[in-house]
Motif scaffolding. Structure first.
Motif, mmCIF file in Angstrom:
data_model
loop_
_atom_site.group_PDB
_atom_site.id
_atom_site.type_symbol
_atom_site.label_atom_id
_atom_site.label_comp_id
_atom_site.label_asym_id
_atom_site.label_seq_id
_atom_site.Cartn_x
_atom_site.Cartn_y
_atom_site.Cartn_z
ATOM 1 N N MET A 1 -11.051 51.246 4.833
ATOM 2 C CA MET A 1 -10.743 51.492 3.357
ATOM 3 C C MET A 1 -9.397 51.629 3.218
ATOM 4 O O MET A 1 -8.458 52.188 4.044
ATOM 5 C CB MET A 1 -11.392 52.820 3.062
ATOM 6 C CG MET A 1 -11.128 53.240 1.365
ATOM 7 S SD MET A 1 -12.008 54.710 0.700
ATOM 8 C CE MET A 1 -13.746 54.115 1.203
ATOM 9 N N ASN A 2 -8.753 50.855 2.001
ATOM 10 C CA ASN A 2 -7.291 50.902 1.765
ATOM 11 C C ASN A 2 -6.979 52.114 1.127
ATOM 12 O O ASN A 2 -7.888 53.072 0.520
ATOM 13 C CB ASN A 2 -6.867 49.621 1.199
ATOM 14 C CG ASN A 2 -7.346 49.414 -0.240
ATOM 15 O OD1 ASN A 2 -7.828 50.266 -1.119
ATOM 16 N ND2 ASN A 2 -7.826 48.084 -0.550
ATOM 17 N N SER A 3 -5.616 52.294 0.730
ATOM 18 C CA SER A 3 -5.197 53.358 -0.179
ATOM 19 C C SER A 3 -5.845 53.414 -1.523
ATOM 20 O O SER A 3 -6.006 54.564 -1.800
ATOM 21 C CB SER A 3 -3.602 52.987 -0.169
ATOM 22 O OG SER A 3 -2.788 53.269 1.173
ATOM 23 N N LYS A 4 -5.749 52.291 -2.130
ATOM 24 C CA LYS A 4 -6.083 52.312 -3.535
ATOM 25 C C LYS A 4 -7.888 52.706 -3.700
ATOM 26 O O LYS A 4 -8.041 53.667 -4.500
ATOM 27 C CB LYS A 4 -6.244 50.657 -4.119
ATOM 28 C CG LYS A 4 -6.587 50.742 -5.456
ATOM 29 C CD LYS A 4 -6.520 49.474 -6.028
ATOM 30 C CE LYS A 4 -7.181 49.346 -7.555
ATOM 31 N NZ LYS A 4 -6.923 48.064 -8.098
ATOM 32 N N GLU A 5 -8.602 52.097 -2.478
ATOM 33 C CA GLU A 5 -9.869 52.641 -2.522
ATOM 34 C C GLU A 5 -10.045 54.232 -2.305
ATOM 35 O O GLU A 5 -10.675 54.996 -2.841
ATOM 36 C CB GLU A 5 -10.986 51.851 -1.817
ATOM 37 C CG GLU A 5 -10.755 50.361 -1.885
ATOM 38 C CD GLU A 5 -11.372 49.492 -0.719
ATOM 39 O OE1 GLU A 5 -11.931 48.571 -0.984
ATOM 40 O OE2 GLU A 5 -11.125 49.841 0.398
ATOM 41 N N THR A 13 -4.325 59.519 -7.782
ATOM 42 C CA THR A 13 -3.536 58.042 -7.499
ATOM 43 C C THR A 13 -3.273 57.752 -6.194
ATOM 44 O O THR A 13 -3.042 58.661 -5.431
ATOM 45 C CB THR A 13 -2.177 58.274 -8.301
ATOM 46 O OG1 THR A 13 -1.272 59.346 -7.819
ATOM 47 C CG2 THR A 13 -2.421 58.647 -9.961
ATOM 48 N N THR A 14 -2.705 56.621 -5.751
ATOM 49 C CA THR A 14 -2.231 56.110 -4.658
ATOM 50 C C THR A 14 -0.911 56.899 -4.296
ATOM 51 O O THR A 14 -0.915 57.476 -3.340
ATOM 52 C CB THR A 14 -2.273 54.712 -4.435
ATOM 53 O OG1 THR A 14 -1.231 54.060 -5.462
ATOM 54 C CG2 THR A 14 -3.378 53.978 -4.499
ATOM 55 N N ASP A 15 -0.327 57.132 -5.170
ATOM 56 C CA ASP A 15 1.137 57.713 -5.006
ATOM 57 C C ASP A 15 0.756 59.438 -4.469
ATOM 58 O O ASP A 15 1.615 59.652 -3.766
ATOM 59 C CB ASP A 15 1.893 57.945 -6.378
ATOM 60 C CG ASP A 15 2.587 56.756 -6.885
ATOM 61 O OD1 ASP A 15 2.718 55.998 -6.070
ATOM 62 O OD2 ASP A 15 2.801 56.418 -8.027
ATOM 63 N N THR A 16 -0.157 59.851 -5.114
ATOM 64 C CA THR A 16 -0.591 61.201 -4.638
ATOM 65 C C THR A 16 -1.042 61.101 -3.240
ATOM 66 O O THR A 16 -0.554 62.162 -2.367
ATOM 67 C CB THR A 16 -1.736 62.053 -5.685
ATOM 68 O OG1 THR A 16 -1.221 62.013 -7.109
ATOM 69 C CG2 THR A 16 -1.990 63.294 -5.196
ATOM 70 N N VAL A 17 -1.882 60.498 -3.037
ATOM 71 C CA VAL A 17 -2.433 60.115 -1.410
ATOM 72 C C VAL A 17 -1.211 59.970 -0.699
ATOM 73 O O VAL A 17 -1.059 60.578 0.476
ATOM 74 C CB VAL A 17 -3.469 59.292 -1.424
ATOM 75 C CG1 VAL A 17 -3.894 59.013 -0.053
ATOM 76 C CG2 VAL A 17 -4.772 59.724 -2.196
ATOM 77 N N ARG A 18 -0.523 59.125 -1.018
ATOM 78 C CA ARG A 18 0.708 58.939 0.288
ATOM 79 C C ARG A 18 1.760 60.234 -0.087
ATOM 80 O O ARG A 18 2.253 60.164 1.040
ATOM 81 C CB ARG A 18 1.558 57.543 -0.509
ATOM 82 C CG ARG A 18 0.642 56.397 -0.471
ATOM 83 C CD ARG A 18 1.358 55.231 -0.928
ATOM 84 N NE ARG A 18 0.762 54.066 -0.769
ATOM 85 C CZ ARG A 18 0.631 52.967 -1.553
ATOM 86 N NH1 ARG A 18 1.271 52.910 -2.732
ATOM 87 N NH2 ARG A 18 -0.239 51.902 -1.414
ATOM 88 N N GLU A 21 0.322 62.509 2.398
ATOM 89 C CA GLU A 21 0.691 62.230 3.786
ATOM 90 C C GLU A 21 2.332 62.228 4.100
ATOM 91 O O GLU A 21 2.438 62.798 5.025
ATOM 92 C CB GLU A 21 0.300 60.543 3.869
ATOM 93 C CG GLU A 21 0.633 60.214 5.508
ATOM 94 C CD GLU A 21 0.430 58.730 5.607
ATOM 95 O OE1 GLU A 21 0.554 58.106 6.695
ATOM 96 O OE2 GLU A 21 0.232 57.835 4.508
ATOM 97 N N ARG A 22 3.113 61.888 3.078
ATOM 98 C CA ARG A 22 4.225 62.034 3.507
ATOM 99 C C ARG A 22 4.976 63.324 3.569
ATOM 100 O O ARG A 22 5.647 63.604 4.622
ATOM 101 C CB ARG A 22 5.200 61.515 2.393
ATOM 102 C CG ARG A 22 6.782 61.417 2.442
ATOM 103 C CD ARG A 22 7.296 60.783 1.272
ATOM 104 N NE ARG A 22 7.372 61.438 0.060
ATOM 105 C CZ ARG A 22 6.655 61.076 -1.055
ATOM 106 N NH1 ARG A 22 5.808 59.751 -0.765
ATOM 107 N NH2 ARG A 22 6.673 61.587 -2.269
ATOM 108 N N VAL A 23 4.438 64.609 3.216
ATOM 109 C CA VAL A 23 4.924 65.664 3.229
ATOM 110 C C VAL A 23 4.181 66.611 3.947
ATOM 111 O O VAL A 23 4.555 67.742 4.432
ATOM 112 C CB VAL A 23 4.814 66.636 1.762
ATOM 113 C CG1 VAL A 23 5.851 66.005 0.760
ATOM 114 C CG2 VAL A 23 3.524 66.672 1.159
ATOM 115 N N GLY A 24 2.934 65.971 4.564
ATOM 116 C CA GLY A 24 2.091 66.521 5.661
ATOM 117 C C GLY A 24 1.034 67.397 5.221
ATOM 118 O O GLY A 24 0.406 68.232 5.993
ATOM 119 N N VAL A 25 0.470 67.283 4.099
ATOM 120 C CA VAL A 25 -0.732 67.750 3.574
ATOM 121 C C VAL A 25 -1.801 67.122 4.146
ATOM 122 O O VAL A 25 -2.879 68.088 4.565
ATOM 123 C CB VAL A 25 -0.787 67.667 2.190
ATOM 124 C CG1 VAL A 25 -2.168 68.091 1.494
ATOM 125 C CG2 VAL A 25 0.283 68.575 1.319
#
Length: 139
Positions: A1-5, A13-18, A21-25
């Protein structure tokens, strides 16, 4: 599954999911040979947990601490469980306060017309008005 899915699956949003990941949640997501994220069931569970706990008011810092412990390996279960227990206690306290507030609102709605009529008739004045903090709202 990709980010959008993955994002759409949980109404994010994909920004929220990324960001998670970026901040370590959530732990880092594996990538394919082209550098695209590939979400596994484990990753989706992390996203769902993060979304659910955030909606309940759990801090980003607590989520980062929980996810960081998961990545350390070893004997971290006790510390992770304590984080979850602390968050549950906070949510229980918030729910209790929300329940009290809900009961107050229900009481005010249920007795609104009666109170207005008593004020208009002069039966209730500033001197003999009820003390809301002393009323048991449960019927």
């Amino acid at each position: 599954m990709n980010s959008k899915e993955a994002a759409e699956m949980f109404g994010l949003t994909t920004d929220t999911v990324r960001y998670y990941e970026r901040v370590g949640v959530i732990p880092p997501i594996e990538r394919d040979k082209n550098g695209y994220r590939i979400y596994t069931t484990r990753d989706l569970n992390w996203i769902y947990l993060a979304k659910s706990l955030r909606h309940a008011g759990v801090s980003i810092e607590s989520l980062i601490e929980f996810a960081t412990l998961a990545q350390l390996g070893g004997e971290v279960q006790k510390a992770q469980k304590q984080i979850l227990q602390d968050q549950l206690q906070e949510i229980d306290e918030k729910l209790a306060e929300m329940t009290k507030t809900r009961e107050l609102l229900r009481y005010k709605i249920d007795t609104y017309d009666e109170h207005i009529a008593k004020f208009k008739s002069g039966e209730v004045t500033a001197e003999n008005i009820e003390e809301l903090w002393k009323i048991n709202y449960k019927n």
